[in-house]
Write an enzyme that holds these catalytic residues in place. Structure first.
Site, PDB file in Angstrom:
ATOM      1  N   THR A  69       0.834  -1.216   0.000  1.00 29.34           N
ATOM      2  CA  THR A  69       0.000   0.000   0.000  1.00 29.34           C
ATOM      3  C   THR A  69       0.862   1.258   0.000  1.00 29.34           C
ATOM      4  OG1 THR A  69      -0.209  -0.241   2.401  1.00 29.34           O
ATOM      5  CG2 THR A  69      -2.062  -0.988   1.065  1.00 29.34           C
ATOM      6  N   PRO A 124      -3.451  -0.048  -3.812  1.00 27.97           N
ATOM      7  CA  PRO A 124      -4.435  -0.233  -2.737  1.00 27.97           C
ATOM      8  C   PRO A 124      -4.536  -1.700  -2.339  1.00 27.97           C
ATOM      9  CG  PRO A 124      -5.548   0.162  -4.845  1.00 27.97           C
ATOM     10  CD  PRO A 124      -4.084   0.350  -5.087  1.00 27.97           C
ATOM     11  N   ASP A 125      -4.897  -1.921  -1.064  1.00 25.42           N
ATOM     12  CA  ASP A 125      -5.166  -3.320  -0.680  1.00 25.42           C
ATOM     13  C   ASP A 125      -6.617  -3.612  -1.072  1.00 25.42           C
ATOM     14  OD1 ASP A 125      -5.657  -2.865   2.942  1.00 25.42           O
ATOM     15  OD2 ASP A 125      -6.848  -2.271   1.210  1.00 25.42           O
ATOM     16  N   PHE A 126      -7.174  -4.679  -0.552  1.00 20.98           N
ATOM     17  CA  PHE A 126      -8.511  -5.098  -1.013  1.00 20.98           C
ATOM     18  C   PHE A 126      -9.608  -4.724  -0.020  1.00 20.98           C
ATOM     19  CE2 PHE A 126      -7.290  -7.450  -4.724  1.00 20.98           C
ATOM     20  CZ  PHE A 126      -5.977  -7.810  -4.475  1.00 20.98           C
ATOM     21  N   ARG A 127      -9.316  -4.921   1.287  1.00 22.89           N
ATOM     22  CA  ARG A 127     -10.446  -4.866   2.236  1.00 22.89           C
ATOM     23  C   ARG A 127     -10.388  -3.723   3.248  1.00 22.89           C
ATOM     24  NH1 ARG A 127      -9.037  -9.845   0.835  1.00 22.89           N
ATOM     25  NH2 ARG A 127     -10.650 -11.235   0.001  1.00 22.89           N
ATOM     26  N   ASN A 156       0.383 -11.417  -3.177  1.00 22.32           N
ATOM     27  CA  ASN A 156       0.385 -10.256  -4.066  1.00 22.32           C
ATOM     28  C   ASN A 156       0.762 -10.634  -5.496  1.00 22.32           C
ATOM     29  OD1 ASN A 156      -0.251  -8.918  -1.754  1.00 22.32           O
ATOM     30  ND2 ASN A 156       1.796  -8.077  -1.414  1.00 22.32           N
ATOM     31  N   ILE A 157       0.139  -9.936  -6.417  1.00 11.65           N
ATOM     32  CA  ILE A 157       0.327 -10.209  -7.856  1.00 11.65           C
ATOM     33  C   ILE A 157       1.098  -9.066  -8.522  1.00 11.65           C
ATOM     34  CG2 ILE A 157      -1.748 -11.624  -8.033  1.00 11.65           C
ATOM     35  CD1 ILE A 157      -3.281  -9.155  -8.997  1.00 11.65           C
ATOM     36  N   ASP A 158       1.562  -8.111  -7.685  1.00 14.88           N
ATOM     37  CA  ASP A 158       2.138  -6.877  -8.233  1.00 14.88           C
ATOM     38  C   ASP A 158       3.596  -7.014  -8.661  1.00 14.88           C
ATOM     39  OD1 ASP A 158       1.992  -5.644  -4.814  1.00 14.88           O
ATOM     40  OD2 ASP A 158       3.571  -6.828  -5.778  1.00 14.88           O
ATOM     41  N   HIS A 178      -0.988 -16.571  -5.295  1.00 12.49           N
ATOM     42  CA  HIS A 178      -2.149 -16.178  -6.101  1.00 12.49           C
ATOM     43  C   HIS A 178      -1.730 -15.760  -7.505  1.00 12.49           C
ATOM     44  CE1 HIS A 178      -4.626 -15.403  -2.196  1.00 12.49           C
ATOM     45  NE2 HIS A 178      -4.357 -16.666  -2.396  1.00 12.49           N
ATOM     46  N   CYS A 210      -2.939 -17.613 -23.101  1.00 12.01           N
ATOM     47  CA  CYS A 210      -4.234 -17.674 -23.779  1.00 12.01           C
ATOM     48  C   CYS A 210      -5.112 -18.716 -23.091  1.00 12.01           C
ATOM     49  CB  CYS A 210      -4.016 -18.075 -25.242  1.00 12.01           C
ATOM     50  SG  CYS A 210      -5.560 -18.475 -26.095  1.00 12.01           S
ATOM     51  N   CYS A 230      -5.662 -21.651 -26.076  1.00 15.42           N
ATOM     52  CA  CYS A 230      -4.596 -22.566 -26.563  1.00 15.42           C
ATOM     53  C   CYS A 230      -3.391 -22.598 -25.624  1.00 15.42           C
ATOM     54  CB  CYS A 230      -4.139 -22.127 -27.962  1.00 15.42           C
ATOM     55  SG  CYS A 230      -3.218 -20.569 -27.964  1.00 15.42           S
ATOM     56  N   CYS A 252      -3.834 -18.452 -31.688  1.00 13.48           N
ATOM     57  CA  CYS A 252      -5.070 -19.130 -32.153  1.00 13.48           C
ATOM     58  C   CYS A 252      -6.106 -18.127 -32.650  1.00 13.48           C
ATOM     59  CB  CYS A 252      -5.656 -19.987 -31.032  1.00 13.48           C
ATOM     60  SG  CYS A 252      -6.261 -19.018 -29.629  1.00 13.48           S
TER      61      CYS A 252
HETATM   62  N1  APR Z   1       0.535  -1.409   7.233  1.00 14.05           N
HETATM   63  C1  APR Z   1       0.023  -2.421   7.979  1.00 14.05           C
HETATM   64  N2  APR Z   1      -1.110  -3.102   7.643  1.00 14.05           N
HETATM   65  C2  APR Z   1      -1.723  -2.720   6.506  1.00 14.05           C
HETATM   66  C3  APR Z   1      -1.254  -1.678   5.675  1.00 14.05           C
HETATM   67  C4  APR Z   1      -0.067  -1.012   6.086  1.00 14.05           C
HETATM   68  N3  APR Z   1       0.466  -0.017   5.363  1.00 14.05           N
HETATM   69  N4  APR Z   1      -2.110  -1.543   4.615  1.00 14.05           N
HETATM   70  C5  APR Z   1      -3.075  -2.478   4.782  1.00 14.05           C
HETATM   71  N5  APR Z   1      -2.846  -3.171   5.911  1.00 14.05           N
HETATM   72  C6  APR Z   1      -3.589  -4.324   6.429  1.00 14.05           C
HETATM   73  C7  APR Z   1      -5.082  -4.174   6.419  1.00 14.05           C
HETATM   74  O1  APR Z   1      -5.522  -3.645   7.658  1.00 14.05           O
HETATM   75  C8  APR Z   1      -5.545  -5.624   6.243  1.00 14.05           C
HETATM   76  O2  APR Z   1      -5.583  -6.290   7.493  1.00 14.05           O
HETATM   77  O3  APR Z   1      -3.305  -5.381   5.525  1.00 14.05           O
HETATM   78  C9  APR Z   1      -4.442  -6.228   5.394  1.00 14.05           C
HETATM   79  C10 APR Z   1      -4.815  -6.285   3.924  1.00 14.05           C
HETATM   80  O4  APR Z   1      -5.861  -7.208   3.786  1.00 14.05           O
HETATM   81  P1  APR Z   1      -6.578  -7.416   2.361  1.00 14.05           P
HETATM   82  O5  APR Z   1      -6.901  -6.092   1.777  1.00 14.05           O
HETATM   83  O6  APR Z   1      -7.663  -8.418   2.564  1.00 14.05           O
HETATM   84  O7  APR Z   1      -5.435  -8.029   1.439  1.00 14.05           O
HETATM   85  P2  APR Z   1      -4.932  -9.527   1.411  1.00 14.05           P
HETATM   86  O8  APR Z   1      -4.912 -10.131   2.773  1.00 14.05           O
HETATM   87  O9  APR Z   1      -3.669  -9.540   0.657  1.00 14.05           O
HETATM   88  O10 APR Z   1      -6.082 -10.242   0.532  1.00 14.05           O
HETATM   89  C11 APR Z   1      -5.914 -11.606   0.271  1.00 14.05           C
HETATM   90  O11 APR Z   1      -7.796 -11.560  -1.234  1.00 14.05           O
HETATM   91  O12 APR Z   1      -9.075 -10.788  -2.989  1.00 14.05           O
HETATM   92  C12 APR Z   1      -8.090 -11.644  -2.621  1.00 14.05           C
HETATM   93  O13 APR Z   1      -6.521 -12.452  -4.170  1.00 14.05           O
HETATM   94  C13 APR Z   1      -6.801 -11.363  -3.360  1.00 14.05           C
HETATM   95  O14 APR Z   1      -4.568 -11.908  -2.618  1.00 14.05           O
HETATM   96  C14 APR Z   1      -5.765 -11.248  -2.255  1.00 14.05           C
HETATM   97  C15 APR Z   1      -6.448 -11.927  -1.087  1.00 14.05           C
END
Ligand code: APR
Length: 364
Positions: free
Chosen positions: A93, A98-101, A172-174, A191, A199, A202, A226
């Site tokens: 991050t 951005p993270d996901f949740r 992470n996929i980054d 992941h 593809c 094919c 293909c």
């Molecule tokens: N420092 C500390 N903690 C952080 C920071 C930061 N800078 N930024 C985010 N976090 C914490 C968040 O509070 C959360 O607990 O990291 C965690 C991120 O969680 P997610 O967003 O769920 O990401 P992740 O655990 O990698 O998701 C797992 O979900 O959608 C799928 O394939 C996707 O690999 C991903 C998987």
């Protein structure tokens, strides 16, 4: 050896001659049922409080204290410590990805414009096959383009340089671990990754740079072999098989680990999240994260199952789990400082970022 073919709903890669590997599944599928059963049992049977003084004497305790200092002392005393690191989106991050949740800033909270049935649909193969547009639009934000590895990434590399890293498991996929210079034999991309693609029809392979040119140009990448299939980056969608490398190495590595460090993950996606339970019961586990995650649920505690992290400040039950709550980069920097690696880490970051800024790195 005949492999028992388990009938299941996963999409089979045609060339998939791999052992049964659990698919990637979302958080709700696995533990909510157990949680409900646990609450029912706890109410009916009045959960017995298992707390009590730990009879272990000092010599049997895994960590002298359940803190970052206790972890530092443990590493210093175990000179050939085999460390496994596990990472999630939280370590990227600060690089601008951005993270996901995370509430409001997380990716899953910004997908309204795609009109999805639910946020994770954007990473579901069934949905993608019907409508790849949302994924490729989002991919423009996710594609590794000029992002620099963070202090976390370089701390993991420093563990390798110090000969302490058994393996790094990332969700992470980054590709930032690769850009940080972590050798591929030390890296498990559970992941998948944007680094390569293929593809869907094919299976012809494609490079990141080829895909990047199409995706950044707003074009859905179509196979040039293909002329039929869509080229999808090698990231693992929900319901897809995890890479064989994940299963084979996880079976081998975790039982050997002397220390597990988990960073920047909500630990909600299986089977990655359950890796934390595959280390020995004497292996300390350090969580560096904004929030406590992956904790043992009531049912497991009631049934005495070793599932989940137990942050027990009184060091009872042979405490070995430590939570350092805060920013991942700050946590890794503090750990490095306490280990006497402050200068090494700073020099590594400076050297690597200068090299990236000068652009003399191949887009591998
Ligand atoms: N420092 C500390 N903690 C952080 C920071 C930061 N800078 N930024 C985010 N976090 C914490 C968040 O509070 C959360 O607990 O990291 C965690 C991120 O969680 P997610 O967003 O769920 O990401 P992740 O655990 O990698 O998701 C797992 O979900 O959608 C799928 O394939 C996707 O690999 C991903 C998987």
């Amino acid at each position: 050896m005949d492999k028992e073919i388990k009938e299941d709903r996963r999409d089979k890669n045609p060339d998939e001659e791999k052992p049964h590997i659990s698919p990637k599944s979302s958080e709700t599928e696995d533990y909510s049922e157990m949680e409900r059963l646990g609450r029912y049992l706890a109410q009916k049977l009045r959960l017995i409080d298992f707390s009590g003084n730990d009879q272990r004497d000092e010599s049997q305790r895994i960590l002298r204290e359940l803190s970052l200092d206790g972890i530092v002392e443990y590493i210093k005393e175990n000179t050939n410590c085999k460390i496994i690191t596990m990472a999630g989106a939280g370590i990227s991050t600060s690089a601008g990805i951005p993270d996901f949740r995370s509430p409001s800033s997380g990716l899953y909270h910004k997908l309204e414009k795609y009109n999805l049935p639910h946020p994770q649909a954007i990473f579901e193969l069934d949905f993608f096959m019907k409508n790849p547009e949302p994924f490729f639009t989002l991919a423009r934000d996710l594609m590794p383009e000029g992002f620099k590895p963070t202090t976390c990434h370089y701390f993991i590399r420093l563990l390798w340089e110090k000969g302490l890293l058994l393996r790094h498991y990332t969700q992470n996929i980054d590709t930032l671990e690769r850009i940080a210079g972590l050798p591929s034999d030390k890296l498990v991309e559970a992941h998948g990754t944007f680094h390569t693609g293929r593809c869907l029809k094919c299976r012809a392979p494609y490079t990141l740079s080829w895909m990047k040119e199409k995706i950044m140009g707003g074009i859905i990448p179509k196979c040039e072999e293909c002329n039929e299939g869509i080229v999808k980056p090698d990231i693992i969608f929900f319901g897809e098989m995890l890479p064989e490398r994940f299963q084979v190495l996880a079976d081998r590595d975790f039982v050997q680990a002397d220390l597990l460090i988990i960073m920047g993950s909500s630990l909600v996606v299986q089977p990655f999240a359950s890796l934390i339970d595959r280390v020995r019961t004497t292996c300390p586990r350090l969580l560096i994260n904004n929030e406590k995650v992956g904790m043992q649920d009531r049912l497991s505690r009631f049934l005495g199952l070793r599932q989940g992290l137990v942050f027990d400040s009184r060091n009872t039950h042979g405490g070995r789990d430590v939570a350092w709550l805060g920013d991942c980069d700050a946590g890794c920097q503090l750990l490095a400082d306490k280990l006497g690696w402050r200068d090494d880490l700073q020099a590594l970051i400076q050297r690597e970022h200068e090299s990236l800024n000068s652009g003399n790195r191949s887009d591998n």
